[in-house]
Each structure stands twice: as C-alpha cells, then as structure tokens.
Design a protein around this motif. Structure first.
Motif, PDB file in Angstrom:
ATOM      1  N   THR A 125       0.861  -1.185   0.000  1.00 11.02           N
ATOM      2  CA  THR A 125       0.000   0.000   0.000  1.00 11.02           C
ATOM      3  C   THR A 125       0.896   1.233   0.000  1.00 11.02           C
ATOM      4  O   THR A 125       2.121   1.120   0.078  1.00 11.02           O
ATOM      5  N   ASP A 126       0.293   2.411  -0.055  1.00  6.17           N
ATOM      6  CA  ASP A 126       1.080   3.642   0.007  1.00  6.17           C
ATOM      7  C   ASP A 126       1.797   3.782   1.339  1.00  6.17           C
ATOM      8  O   ASP A 126       2.863   4.397   1.419  1.00  6.17           O
ATOM      9  N   ASP A 127       1.222   3.213   2.397  1.00  7.32           N
ATOM     10  CA  ASP A 127       1.750   3.401   3.745  1.00  7.32           C
ATOM     11  C   ASP A 127       2.630   2.273   4.249  1.00  7.32           C
ATOM     12  O   ASP A 127       3.423   2.466   5.168  1.00  7.32           O
ATOM     13  N   ALA A 128       2.467   1.071   3.696  1.00  2.00           N
ATOM     14  CA  ALA A 128       3.181  -0.071   4.266  1.00  2.00           C
ATOM     15  C   ALA A 128       3.264  -1.218   3.277  1.00  2.00           C
ATOM     16  O   ALA A 128       2.493  -1.315   2.328  1.00  2.00           O
ATOM     17  N   ILE A 129       4.221  -2.087   3.543  1.00  4.42           N
ATOM     18  CA  ILE A 129       4.293  -3.391   2.892  1.00  4.42           C
ATOM     19  C   ILE A 129       4.199  -4.406   4.016  1.00  4.42           C
ATOM     20  O   ILE A 129       4.959  -4.346   4.986  1.00  4.42           O
ATOM     21  N   VAL A 130       3.238  -5.316   3.894  1.00  5.63           N
ATOM     22  CA  VAL A 130       2.990  -6.305   4.941  1.00  5.63           C
ATOM     23  C   VAL A 130       2.912  -7.686   4.304  1.00  5.63           C
ATOM     24  O   VAL A 130       2.264  -7.864   3.266  1.00  5.63           O
ATOM     25  N   ALA A 131       3.573  -8.643   4.935  1.00  7.03           N
ATOM     26  CA  ALA A 131       3.538 -10.030   4.468  1.00  7.03           C
ATOM     27  C   ALA A 131       2.787 -10.879   5.476  1.00  7.03           C
ATOM     28  O   ALA A 131       2.963 -10.724   6.687  1.00  7.03           O
ATOM     29  N   ASN A 132       1.933 -11.758   4.981  1.00  6.90           N
ATOM     30  CA  ASN A 132       1.252 -12.733   5.834  1.00  6.90           C
ATOM     31  C   ASN A 132       2.166 -13.938   5.974  1.00  6.90           C
ATOM     32  O   ASN A 132       2.665 -14.459   4.985  1.00  6.90           O
ATOM     33  N   ALA A 133       2.360 -14.374   7.212  1.00  7.43           N
ATOM     34  CA  ALA A 133       3.281 -15.477   7.488  1.00  7.43           C
ATOM     35  C   ALA A 133       2.567 -16.578   8.256  1.00  7.43           C
ATOM     36  O   ALA A 133       1.363 -16.498   8.511  1.00  7.43           O
ATOM     37  N   GLU A 134       3.322 -17.583   8.617  1.00  4.98           N
ATOM     38  CA  GLU A 134       2.787 -18.728   9.357  1.00  4.98           C
ATOM     39  C   GLU A 134       2.241 -18.301  10.720  1.00  4.98           C
ATOM     40  O   GLU A 134       2.554 -17.230  11.217  1.00  4.98           O
ATOM     41  N   ARG A 135       1.423 -19.145  11.279  1.00  7.75           N
ATOM     42  CA  ARG A 135       0.818 -18.968  12.604  1.00  7.75           C
ATOM     43  C   ARG A 135      -0.074 -17.722  12.685  1.00  7.75           C
ATOM     44  O   ARG A 135      -0.285 -17.172  13.754  1.00  7.75           O
ATOM     45  N   GLY A 136      -0.560 -17.262  11.532  1.00  8.48           N
ATOM     46  CA  GLY A 136      -1.452 -16.111  11.507  1.00  8.48           C
ATOM     47  C   GLY A 136      -0.756 -14.781  11.718  1.00  8.48           C
ATOM     48  O   GLY A 136      -1.406 -13.766  11.944  1.00  8.48           O
ATOM     49  N   LEU A 137       0.548 -14.767  11.643  1.00  5.51           N
ATOM     50  CA  LEU A 137       1.318 -13.555  11.912  1.00  5.51           C
ATOM     51  C   LEU A 137       1.464 -12.701  10.661  1.00  5.51           C
ATOM     52  O   LEU A 137       1.398 -13.199   9.541  1.00  5.51           O
ATOM     53  N   SER A 138       1.661 -11.416  10.871  1.00  6.65           N
ATOM     54  CA  SER A 138       1.937 -10.499   9.772  1.00  6.65           C
ATOM     55  C   SER A 138       3.253  -9.790  10.066  1.00  6.65           C
ATOM     56  O   SER A 138       3.598  -9.538  11.217  1.00  6.65           O
ATOM     57  N   ILE A 139       3.964  -9.499   8.981  1.00  3.52           N
ATOM     58  CA  ILE A 139       5.290  -8.897   9.094  1.00  3.52           C
ATOM     59  C   ILE A 139       5.288  -7.599   8.299  1.00  3.52           C
ATOM     60  O   ILE A 139       5.082  -7.607   7.084  1.00  3.52           O
ATOM     61  N   GLN A 140       5.523  -6.491   8.978  1.00  5.56           N
ATOM     62  CA  GLN A 140       5.604  -5.203   8.300  1.00  5.56           C
ATOM     63  C   GLN A 140       7.054  -4.930   7.913  1.00  5.56           C
ATOM     64  O   GLN A 140       7.965  -5.153   8.715  1.00  5.56           O
ATOM     65  N   PHE A 141       7.261  -4.468   6.691  1.00  9.27           N
ATOM     66  CA  PHE A 141       8.598  -4.092   6.260  1.00  9.27           C
ATOM     67  C   PHE A 141       8.973  -2.767   6.925  1.00  9.27           C
ATOM     68  O   PHE A 141       8.152  -1.843   6.968  1.00  9.27           O
ATOM     69  N   ASN A 142      10.211  -2.660   7.435  1.00 10.13           N
ATOM     70  CA  ASN A 142      10.655  -1.377   7.973  1.00 10.13           C
ATOM     71  C   ASN A 142      10.884  -0.412   6.812  1.00 10.13           C
ATOM     72  O   ASN A 142      10.771  -0.784   5.643  1.00 10.13           O
ATOM     73  N   ARG A 143      11.189   0.819   7.112  1.00  8.82           N
ATOM     74  CA  ARG A 143      11.291   1.851   6.081  1.00  8.82           C
ATOM     75  C   ARG A 143      12.326   1.493   5.007  1.00  8.82           C
ATOM     76  O   ARG A 143      12.062   1.601   3.805  1.00  8.82           O
ATOM     77  N   ALA A 144      13.510   1.058   5.419  1.00  8.00           N
ATOM     78  CA  ALA A 144      14.567   0.733   4.446  1.00  8.00           C
ATOM     79  C   ALA A 144      14.134  -0.430   3.554  1.00  8.00           C
ATOM     80  O   ALA A 144      14.332  -0.386   2.324  1.00  8.00           O
ATOM     81  N   SER A 145      13.537  -1.466   4.136  1.00 12.91           N
ATOM     82  CA  SER A 145      13.079  -2.614   3.340  1.00 12.91           C
ATOM     83  C   SER A 145      11.929  -2.220   2.422  1.00 12.91           C
ATOM     84  O   SER A 145      11.826  -2.719   1.304  1.00 12.91           O
ATOM     85  N   TYR A 146      11.074  -1.329   2.912  1.00  9.17           N
ATOM     86  CA  TYR A 146       9.955  -0.838   2.102  1.00  9.17           C
ATOM     87  C   TYR A 146      10.491  -0.213   0.819  1.00  9.17           C
ATOM     88  O   TYR A 146      10.083  -0.575  -0.279  1.00  9.17           O
ATOM     89  N   TYR A 147      11.419   0.734   0.938  1.00  8.40           N
ATOM     90  CA  TYR A 147      11.933   1.427  -0.244  1.00  8.40           C
ATOM     91  C   TYR A 147      12.766   0.501  -1.128  1.00  8.40           C
ATOM     92  O   TYR A 147      12.709   0.597  -2.351  1.00  8.40           O
ATOM     93  N   ARG A 148      13.513  -0.403  -0.530  1.00  6.22           N
ATOM     94  CA  ARG A 148      14.278  -1.359  -1.314  1.00  6.22           C
ATOM     95  C   ARG A 148      13.350  -2.271  -2.110  1.00  6.22           C
ATOM     96  O   ARG A 148      13.585  -2.535  -3.288  1.00  6.22           O
ATOM     97  N   TYR A 149      12.278  -2.737  -1.493  1.00  8.83           N
ATOM     98  CA  TYR A 149      11.295  -3.586  -2.181  1.00  8.83           C
ATOM     99  C   TYR A 149      10.681  -2.831  -3.362  1.00  8.83           C
ATOM    100  O   TYR A 149      10.569  -3.365  -4.464  1.00  8.83           O
ATOM    101  N   ILE A 150      10.295  -1.587  -3.126  1.00  4.88           N
ATOM    102  CA  ILE A 150       9.697  -0.768  -4.193  1.00  4.88           C
ATOM    103  C   ILE A 150      10.687  -0.616  -5.350  1.00  4.88           C
ATOM    104  O   ILE A 150      10.326  -0.817  -6.516  1.00  4.88           O
TER     105      ILE A 150
END
Length: 157
Positions: A125-150
């Motif tokens: 999204t414009d505000d975050a990158i979030v991955a759905n993981a095992e055990r029902g958990l979600s993982i938000q990308f930190n700022r550096a990972s967000y921009y690197r992913y983009i």
C-alpha cells in the motif's frame, strides 16, 4: 534458515507445516490469565511487564507467538499468555528473493528470525508493505526494506 538445494527447502517447508499443525493443536490450551504480560511495540521492541525484554528472549518467544481471531498469544503445550501488539507482531529489516528458484521471499526480522513467504502473501500500500506469514502472523517491512522492495521488485525499467 538453511540455504541450498530444493530438497532442503522442501524439507524445511514440510517441517514448518508440521510445526504449524502442532501449534494449531496447542491453541486449545487454556489462557493462563487475562493480564497482558508482553507487549510488542510499533518499532518491534518487546516489553515484559512494561520493561524492555532482551532480544535473545524476544527471539525465543517469537517462535511461539500465534494469532487467533485477531488476538496474539504465546502458546506452549501447558500455557497460553496474551500479548499486546501495537502495530504488527514482526518487523522485516531485510528480504531476499534470490535464495531459491520458486520465487519465494525470505524475510529477516528485527529479532534475526526468518520467514519464507510467497509473493502473493505480500501486500503493498502507500503506507506499508505487509507479508502474511505462518501462525497467523503479519510482518511489516521497515522503512529501508519498504523502499528497497519498491525499487528492486516493483520498479519498471
């Protein structure tokens, strides 16, 4: 997480599935108390009774962290403890998409734990990158990972 042949990856995936099934059976464990003993702050830091928890303990507890119906718990075979999560339970500080040929991503968290996710489990999204993981958990990308992913994954040359 070991890197190497597809056989090792497939074995690891099967083991993660087995762990997931074991954790699902643990969800029947009774809640020890309604009191929240652990808090995961928005920046990824863990607190125990409002005091900072050393990363080595947070890393250990993150292995038994589960989400059930939007509520977070640490679950063992004999007890279940409520956890307050201020934003997301896990924070990705790095990712790697080159460790396998299946197009999967390995996310490394601020606790130095790793999760493997499929590209379709990642929401941008414009505000975050979030991955759905095992055990029902979600993982938000930190700022550096967000921009690197983009820049590396979503950029069109």
């Amino acid at each position: 997480m070991t890197q190497g042949s597809n056989d090792k990856f497939d074995q690891r995936t099967d083991n993660q599935h087995d762990v997931g099934e074991q954790l699902n059976s643990l969800t029947k464990v009774a809640l020890c108390s309604d009191e929240v003993l652990f808090t995961i702050q928005a920046n990824g830091d863990w607190l125990y009774r409002n005091e900072p928890l050393p990363n080595k303990f947070a890393r250990m507890f993150s292995q038994i962290l589960c989400c059930e119906q939007g509520e977070f718990y640490l679950i063992t075979p004999v007890e279940k403890v409520r956890v307050e999560v201020q934003a997301y339970p896990l924070l990705a500080v790095d990712f790697d998409s080159s460790v396998n040929d299946k197009g999967l991503f390995t996310l490394t968290t601020n606790l130095d734990t790793q999760f493997t996710v499929k590209p379709q489990d990642i929401t941008v999204t414009d505000d975050a990158i979030v991955a759905n993981a095992e055990r029902g958990l979600s993982i938000q990308f930190n700022r550096a990972s967000y921009y690197r992913y983009i820049n590396e994954i979503l950029s069109i040359d």
